[in-house]
Design a protein around this motif. Structure first.
Motif, short mmCIF file in Angstrom:
data_model
loop_
_atom_site.label_atom_id
_atom_site.label_comp_id
_atom_site.label_asym_id
_atom_site.label_seq_id
_atom_site.Cartn_x
_atom_site.Cartn_y
_atom_site.Cartn_z
N ILE A 259 -49.22 8.79 -113.82
CA ILE A 259 -48.97 9.04 -112.40
C ILE A 259 -48.77 7.72 -111.66
CG2 ILE A 259 -49.99 9.90 -110.25
CD1 ILE A 259 -51.21 12.17 -111.83
N ASN A 260 -49.67 6.77 -111.87
CA ASN A 260 -49.53 5.47 -111.21
C ASN A 260 -48.28 4.73 -111.69
OD1 ASN A 260 -52.92 5.68 -111.48
ND2 ASN A 260 -52.07 5.19 -109.48
N PHE A 261 -47.92 4.91 -112.96
CA PHE A 261 -46.71 4.29 -113.51
C PHE A 261 -45.47 4.83 -112.81
CE2 PHE A 261 -43.34 4.26 -116.84
CZ PHE A 261 -43.24 2.88 -117.02
N VAL A 321 -41.79 -0.47 -121.10
CA VAL A 321 -42.27 -1.77 -120.62
C VAL A 321 -41.14 -2.64 -120.10
CG1 VAL A 321 -43.34 -3.95 -121.34
CG2 VAL A 321 -44.34 -1.77 -122.08
N PHE A 322 -40.01 -2.64 -120.81
CA PHE A 322 -38.96 -3.62 -120.50
C PHE A 322 -37.75 -3.02 -119.77
CE2 PHE A 322 -41.17 -5.35 -124.27
CZ PHE A 322 -41.65 -6.52 -123.68
N MET A 329 -39.15 5.92 -117.39
CA MET A 329 -39.93 7.12 -117.08
C MET A 329 -39.93 8.10 -118.27
SD MET A 329 -39.40 9.97 -114.04
CE MET A 329 -38.00 10.79 -114.81
N TRP A 330 -38.74 8.44 -118.76
CA TRP A 330 -38.66 9.42 -119.85
C TRP A 330 -39.13 8.85 -121.17
CZ3 TRP A 330 -38.76 14.22 -118.77
CH2 TRP A 330 -38.18 14.69 -117.59
N ALA A 331 -39.01 7.54 -121.33
CA ALA A 331 -39.51 6.92 -122.56
C ALA A 331 -41.01 7.12 -122.69
CB ALA A 331 -39.16 5.44 -122.58
N ILE A 332 -41.75 6.88 -121.61
CA ILE A 332 -43.20 7.02 -121.68
C ILE A 332 -43.61 8.48 -121.81
CG2 ILE A 332 -43.86 7.23 -119.23
CD1 ILE A 332 -45.46 4.93 -121.89
N ILE A 386 -51.88 -8.22 -115.01
CA ILE A 386 -50.45 -8.49 -115.24
C ILE A 386 -49.54 -7.39 -114.73
CG2 ILE A 386 -50.95 -9.95 -117.24
CD1 ILE A 386 -50.18 -7.62 -119.04
N GLY A 387 -50.11 -6.34 -114.15
CA GLY A 387 -49.28 -5.24 -113.64
C GLY A 387 -49.29 -4.05 -114.58
N ILE A 388 -49.14 -2.87 -114.02
CA ILE A 388 -49.29 -1.65 -114.80
C ILE A 388 -48.22 -1.49 -115.86
CG2 ILE A 388 -48.00 -0.25 -113.11
CD1 ILE A 388 -49.96 2.05 -113.78
N GLN A 389 -46.98 -1.94 -115.58
CA GLN A 389 -45.91 -1.74 -116.55
C GLN A 389 -46.13 -2.59 -117.81
OE1 GLN A 389 -41.95 -2.33 -114.99
NE2 GLN A 389 -40.98 -1.35 -116.74
N MET A 390 -46.42 -3.88 -117.65
CA MET A 390 -46.64 -4.75 -118.80
C MET A 390 -47.90 -4.36 -119.57
SD MET A 390 -44.10 -6.75 -119.08
CE MET A 390 -44.77 -7.90 -120.29
N ALA A 391 -48.85 -3.73 -118.88
CA ALA A 391 -50.11 -3.35 -119.52
C ALA A 391 -49.91 -2.27 -120.59
CB ALA A 391 -51.12 -2.86 -118.48
N PHE A 392 -48.77 -1.61 -120.58
CA PHE A 392 -48.50 -0.61 -121.62
C PHE A 392 -48.28 -1.24 -122.99
CE2 PHE A 392 -48.08 2.32 -118.14
CZ PHE A 392 -48.46 3.54 -118.69
#
Length: 418
Positions: A259-261, A321-322, A329-332, A386-392
């Motif tokens: 949700i936060n992503f 992530v990248f 969105m659909w990748a995750i 480092i931010g929510i996206q890179m944290a994946f």
């Protein structure tokens, strides 16, 4: 009672604990807003929930061994119902620690259900069809995780929907009122869930279930100790336990932060309520994939399926992530499809050829579910840094290990036995 009807009744338990566990994915962003938490503080929800597996699994097993599967189920339902009831005073007092305590109690009850219901299902019929029965009940567990975000989004998140920017423009008194209303929105849903759990407990007390409880006291204490020491030296089991640890941790971490992503401006840039409607795609993918995987695994080796699914998960998370926008969105969300066969496959590979030590091996693997407490916390800490996206990248590394387990770690070494 007919075994078919007994199985149907038991299936309701799998649905309920899947439903309740997945409500955490709604609670995390909700409580994050109510209590102005950072990601690490908000992820204490999953830490308290899944740490119960580590703390309660062995005591629950000992209790169930004494009172039997039926009353182990009843005990679990009552404890879980009590945990749900505790959400009421937690919301009334707006106490985050009390919310966390309620989650621990709730998860303790679910641990009792897991310890009781899983082996009961496997014993409820012919041994050769035990895995198919458990797969069927787990599919309904996935159904619960798929439906929960819709219900939670509608009755918890949407109950008091107001943006952070809008709240900031209100007076302190108005902000306090809004926070109180947001906290109170969990009361109704969890009271309903509590009522259902207590109702199921009464039903199970009244039901005349087949007595499948088997006394395992024939094995001496010294023999049990020797058997436990033996399994602790079994590479494919211990590597499998680490596999369960990182798998559950990765699955829960992703589901907790979806949700936060999706809130992020460069991903979907949608509200929390809208984002909640996408969470079922993640958990629903696991449900669909479980049926597909059950068919494919008739023709493809389990370790091969595990490696392929984990490889696909790594690729999808790398896109999340990248990349940006709908691709990320659909990748995750599609990672859920890859998750489908992982838990039962790692579990079965971990206990293969353990013989009389299978029960001890199963216990070790169940303790490893505590990964759901640790990995999400690690990812949340990195999200703050480092931010929510890179944290994946944290769950990505978890799936890299699962690739290793499928390719090499799951192989049985000849020198396992002492």
């Amino acid at each position: 009672m007919n075994q078919r009807y007994t199985l149907i009744i038991l299936t309701s338990l799998f649905f309920m604990w899947g439903f309740v566990a997945c409500l955490n994915d709604i609670l995390i962003p909700h409580l994050k807003n109510v209590f102005d938490l950072n990601y690490t503080q908000a992820m204490l929800v999953q830490f308290c929930f899944f740490s119960a597996y580590f703390v309660v699994s062995i005591p629950a097993g000992n209790v169930v061994k004494k009172i039997g599967y039926k009353y182990g189920i009843v005990t679990g339902l009552c404890i879980a119902g009590s945990g749900c009831l505790t959400f009421y005073p937690a919301a009334t007092t707006q106490s985050y620690p009390l919310f966390l305590f309620a989650l621990f109690v709730l998860a303790s009850g679910i641990t009792f259900l897991q310890v009781s219901a899983n082996p009961y299902v496997t014993l409820l019929g012919a041994a050769k069809t035990a895995s198919s029965r458990l797969t069927l009940t787990q599919a309904f567990n996935s159904l619960g995780t798929t439906i929960a975000p819709f219900i939670g989004g509608a009755f918890i998140l949407a109950a008091v929907s107001i943006g952070v920017e809008d709240i900031a423009q209100l007076s302190l008194a108005e902000q306090a009122q809004i926070k109180a209303e947001q906290a109170s929105s969990v009361k109704g849903p969890y009271l309903v869930v509590s009522g259902i759990l207590f109702m199921l407990a009464v039903i199970f007390v009244l039901l005349k279930l087949p007595d499948l409880h088997k006394n395992e006291d024939a094995q001496s204490g010294e023999s049990v100790k020797s058997s436990m020491l033996s399994v602790l030296k079994t590479p494919h089991l211990m590597l499998g336990a680490l596999g369960i640890f990182v798998y559950v941790g990765a699955e829960v971490a992703i589901g907790s932060l979806i949700i936060n992503f999706l809130n992020q401006p460069n991903i979907a840039n949608i509200s929390t309520v809208e984002a909640a409607n996408y969470v079922p795609y993640y958990w629903g993918g696991a449900m669909v994939g479980r049926f597909i995987g059950a068919f494919l695994m008739r023709y493809i080796a389990a370790n091969t399926m595990l490696s392929v699914n984990a490889t696909l998960a790594v690729i999808l998370i790398a896109f999340a992530v990248f990349a940006d926008g709908e691709i990320a969105m659909w990748a995750i969300l599609l990672v859920g499809l890859c998750n489908s066969i992982m838990f039962p496959t790692i579990f079965s590979l971990g206990v293969q050829d353990l013989g009389s030590a299978t029960s001890q091996g199963s216990g070790i693997l169940c303790l490893a579910i505590a990964g759901g407490a640790i990995v999400p916390m690690v990812q949340a800490m990195f999200s703050d840094i480092i931010g929510i996206q890179m944290a994946f990248l944290v769950p990505l590394l978890c799936y890299v290990y699962i690739i290793f387990y499928g390719v090499s770690g799951s192989k049985i070494r000849i020198n396992n036995a002492d």
